[in-house]
Structure formats: C-alpha cells, structure tokens
Design a protein around this motif. Structure first.
Motif, short mmCIF file in Angstrom:
data_model
loop_
_atom_site.label_atom_id
_atom_site.label_comp_id
_atom_site.label_asym_id
_atom_site.label_seq_id
_atom_site.Cartn_x
_atom_site.Cartn_y
_atom_site.Cartn_z
N ALA A 1 0.83 -1.21 0.00
CA ALA A 1 0.00 0.00 0.00
C ALA A 1 0.85 1.25 0.00
N SER A 2 0.40 2.27 -0.72
CA SER A 2 1.11 3.55 -0.73
C SER A 2 0.22 4.61 -1.33
N PRO A 3 0.54 5.90 -1.10
CA PRO A 3 -0.14 6.94 -1.87
C PRO A 3 0.48 6.98 -3.28
N GLY A 4 -0.25 7.46 -4.25
CA GLY A 4 0.31 7.63 -5.60
C GLY A 4 0.74 6.34 -6.25
N PHE A 5 1.87 6.43 -7.02
CA PHE A 5 2.31 5.27 -7.82
C PHE A 5 3.50 4.54 -7.22
N VAL A 6 3.85 4.85 -5.97
CA VAL A 6 5.04 4.22 -5.36
C VAL A 6 4.90 2.69 -5.37
N LYS A 7 3.70 2.20 -4.99
CA LYS A 7 3.47 0.74 -4.91
C LYS A 7 3.65 0.07 -6.27
N ASP A 8 3.13 0.74 -7.32
CA ASP A 8 3.22 0.16 -8.67
C ASP A 8 4.68 0.09 -9.14
N GLN A 9 5.42 1.19 -8.87
CA GLN A 9 6.85 1.22 -9.26
C GLN A 9 7.63 0.16 -8.50
N PHE A 10 7.27 -0.01 -7.19
CA PHE A 10 7.98 -0.99 -6.37
C PHE A 10 7.72 -2.42 -6.87
N ILE A 11 6.45 -2.73 -7.16
CA ILE A 11 6.10 -4.09 -7.63
C ILE A 11 6.79 -4.37 -8.96
N THR A 12 6.83 -3.38 -9.86
CA THR A 12 7.52 -3.55 -11.15
C THR A 12 8.99 -3.87 -10.89
N TYR A 13 9.62 -3.11 -9.96
CA TYR A 13 11.03 -3.34 -9.62
C TYR A 13 11.22 -4.73 -9.01
N LEU A 14 10.32 -5.08 -8.07
CA LEU A 14 10.44 -6.34 -7.32
C LEU A 14 10.47 -7.55 -8.26
N PHE A 15 9.52 -7.60 -9.21
CA PHE A 15 9.45 -8.78 -10.07
C PHE A 15 10.47 -8.74 -11.21
N LYS A 16 10.90 -7.54 -11.57
CA LYS A 16 11.99 -7.44 -12.55
C LYS A 16 13.27 -8.03 -11.95
N GLU A 17 13.51 -7.66 -10.67
CA GLU A 17 14.68 -8.19 -9.94
C GLU A 17 14.55 -9.69 -9.70
N ALA A 18 13.31 -10.14 -9.38
CA ALA A 18 13.08 -11.57 -9.12
C ALA A 18 13.41 -12.39 -10.36
N VAL A 19 13.03 -11.87 -11.55
CA VAL A 19 13.34 -12.57 -12.81
C VAL A 19 14.85 -12.54 -13.04
N ARG A 20 15.47 -11.36 -12.81
CA ARG A 20 16.91 -11.23 -13.05
C ARG A 20 17.73 -12.16 -12.14
N GLN A 21 17.30 -12.24 -10.85
CA GLN A 21 18.03 -13.07 -9.89
C GLN A 21 17.53 -14.51 -9.88
N ASP A 22 16.48 -14.79 -10.67
CA ASP A 22 15.83 -16.10 -10.70
C ASP A 22 15.40 -16.52 -9.28
N ASN A 23 14.69 -15.59 -8.61
CA ASN A 23 14.21 -15.84 -7.24
C ASN A 23 12.86 -16.56 -7.32
N LYS A 24 12.91 -17.88 -7.14
CA LYS A 24 11.70 -18.70 -7.33
C LYS A 24 10.63 -18.40 -6.28
N VAL A 25 11.07 -18.08 -5.04
CA VAL A 25 10.11 -17.83 -3.95
C VAL A 25 9.18 -16.68 -4.33
N LEU A 26 9.76 -15.57 -4.81
CA LEU A 26 8.94 -14.41 -5.18
C LEU A 26 8.07 -14.71 -6.40
N LEU A 27 8.66 -15.36 -7.40
CA LEU A 27 7.91 -15.62 -8.64
C LEU A 27 6.74 -16.56 -8.40
#
Length: 385
Positions: A208-234
C-alpha cells in the motif's frame, strides 16, 4: 498452541496444560495469566553448592517449579513472557516461598491452574488452539523513502521492519541521484520482505502507498526476481495485492484493512472482521447515535435492556488486576452472548484495538435505539430537585 490436558471442575476451578508452538502463543498466554494463578513450568535456576572442603561453587540447573504468580511481563516486540512469583511446591533446589522468574519457552509445556476459569479465558484457549485462526496477512505500507513491513496475525499487529532512505529531489536536467536513491530504497524493502515474510504461512501480502510508489515498487520487485531467478517471489506473485493508502506510516493499516476489495480477499481473517465491526460502530454513531453506545456504564444499561446486537470489547480490560472489575466485564460478555448478541474481543496490539481503547475499550451497536442515557440521568436529577 497445543492443548495437552484440560481438567476443569464444576465450580470452574481447575488446570490446563499447554505447549506454545509459535511466538504469537506467548501473547495468548499473557492474556490467560493473572496474579494469584499458579504456574508450573520447566526453568533454569542458579544453585550454590558447598563441597566437603567448604568451598562454595555455583551451577545452573534445569528444574520444574510451581509458582504463585505475582508479576507478568510481556515484551511485544520479542514475544517473550516472563512470570515472577513465589515457589509453592517443595523442590530440592528452591525453598518454599523463595522468589523466582520463569521465562516461558516455545515448545516446552506449562500447566496453569486457576481458582476460577471464566468464559472469556476458555474462549481464548479455544481461539489459540484453533488452526483455522492462522490465516495470516503481511502488509508493506510505503511512501517515497519510508516503508513499514507489518505482519497481521489473528491476535496482534507486529512491526517486523522499518526501512528509511533519504531520497533527494529531482534536479532540473538531472534525475540520476533521485533514481539511484529510489533503487536503493526498493532493494532494501525487497530484502526486508525476503527476510521477514514466511510465504508458507502468509496468505496475502498487501502493498500500500499513496500515488504510484506501490506500482513502481512491484515492477522493480518482479523485474529483480526474474533477473536473480528468485523462485520464492515468482511462485508467490498471486499473493501480492496493491492497495491505496494515505501515507506510509503504520496507522494507515486500519484504512487499508477496511478497504472493500481487501475485506473480500481477507474475509476469513479475524483482523478484517474486527476492523469492519469498528467501522460499523462509527457509521452508527454518525447516523443513528441512539444505537451506538460506548463507556462501561452506558453499555451495561443497554445490556440490561437486552438491546445489544454487537459488543466490541478490548482484551486489555480482561487483564485488570482487580477481580471484581474483571468479573464485571466477564458478566457483560456472558449476558450479551446469552441474549443472542455477537461479541468481538479486540486485541489491544491491533490497530483497531488501539482505536477501541481510546473509546474506553468497550462499545456496543444496539438492535433498537435507546434515548441518550445521559439525558435521562439529567432529567431524573432535575426531577429530584
């Protein structure tokens, strides 16, 4: 919490043997314990020994003691419970009447004996031992540069991590400093999620966040998860849910949990039910004040008139050391249940429980309106004059 043995007589005296299996069970135990109870548990005691030559040595021994409880100390952050009291059973290491402090440990059984097991305490045991109550929720409440990672369990709200990073403003013609700081911030929040959230237990993660912070964070989180091949997050991607909040502070949690889209997703959790009950109370207070009462005296009068539909009461009131006062609250709960009303016992460690405590800790939504009691009291006093 696991119940091993329960032996309660017809006069409500008796004892139960329990094993706390997780940190939250310590909070339940804290709510079960009262001054004057007797607690039997395994503990470590420093014992002085004197040899035949007269030299004195000391050693730590593990022994089982039975204490008459005099003081209870609960650390809500570490979920540790310490109980101080006097020894009431003969022991080879500890004299009768000697003081000792037991720190209750996970996965070690203890036996609690009381002279009077009331309905509220017995309900607490049923709740603690019911596995369906463990529908857990995690929430990341954030704004630029600040994030609070909170675990919402059926009994309490635990702040697990607070991430603070200074984010410089965007400069004219250069945003690189701002973007680098944001990336550092998102990385720190991602690490906190991986460290503190047990994805096997948690059913839903609210971001949860005001504005678009949450959307930017989720985009970053799963981009990193794919890059690091983090199966738990994916694998757990469906558990993440984006919600709007007015700020990144912990108090925004109440607003998040009362969001209709969140409530439908969390319909099986106790926390969401409490938030909805409090929300209904405030709505009633606003639109039909004669059907929303708070304060013990007013709520008791409404209970005498069999008018209570839902009783909202804080578990803090049942920890009152004065027995007659505590019994008064228990009688109120029993009378509402006997007359077909709902009783919601709020945890004082929940955001909703903190709000209820500000309303004296006890409130009620009524089945039918009752004219304001304070006015009735004033009328009767003016008649007397």
């Amino acid at each position: 919490m696991k119940l091993l043995h329960k032996d309660i007589e017809k006069d409500n005296a008796g004892q139960v043997t329990l094993i706390p299996e997780e940190a939250e069970d310590m909070w339940h135990t804290y709510n079960l314990l009262q001054v004057g109870d007797s607690l039997r548990a395994c503990t470590i005691r420093k014992v002085q020994t004197e040899s035949t030559t007269g030299s004195v040595g000391s050693s730590r021994v593990r022994t089982t003691l039975t204490l008459c409880v005099e003081a209870i100390d609960f650390d809500s952050q570490a979920c540790q419970l310490r109980v101080k009291g006097t020894n009431i059973e003969e022991n080879q290491y500890v004299k009768m009447g000697a003081y000792h402090t037991i720190e209750l440990e996970l996965n070690r059984k203890f036996t609690l004996a009381k002279k009077n097991w009331d309905s509220v305490v017995l309900d607490r045991i049923d709740q603690a031992c019911d596995p369906s109550q463990k529908a857990d929720v995690a929430a990341v409440v954030m704004q630029e540069g600040l994030a609070n990672l909170v675990l919402v369990t059926p009994a309490m709200t635990l702040l697990r991590a607070k991430v603070e990073v200074t984010i410089p403003r965007k400069r004219k013609g250069s945003c690189s400093q701002h973007e680098k700081a944001l990336e550092r911030f998102y990385e720190a929040v991602m690490q906190a999620i991986l460290r503190h959230i047990n994805f096997d237990v948690v059913k839903c993660i609210l971001v949860a966040s005001p504005g678009f912070v949450k959307d930017q964070f989720i985009t970053y989180l799963f981009k990193e998860a794919v890059r690091q091949d983090n199966k738990v997050l994916l694998e757990n991607r469906p558990k993440f849910m984006l919600v709007h909040s007015s700020s990144g502070h912990k108090y925004s949690l109440k607003e998040i949990l009362s969001d209709p889209t969140v409530t439908s997703r969390l319909s099986d959790t106790k926390a969401a039910g409490e938030v909805k009950a409090l929300e209904d109370f405030y709505k009633m207070l606003q639109h039909e004040p004669d059907r929303a009462f708070y304060g013990l005296a007013h709520v008791e009068k409404a209970a005498d008139a069999l008018a209570i539909d839902t009783l909202l009461i804080s578990d803090k009131l049942f920890r009152h050391q004065d027995v007659p006062t505590r019994s008064r609250y228990v009688r109120l709960v029993d009378s509402v249940r006997d007359n077909g009303g709902n009783v919601r016992i709020f945890s004082s460690l929940h955001v909703s429980g903190e709000q209820l405590t500000q309303l004296s800790g006890v409130a009620a939504i009524l089945r039918f309106p009752i004219a304001d009691l304070s006015e009735a009291e004033e009328d009767s006093s003016s008649d007397d004059e």
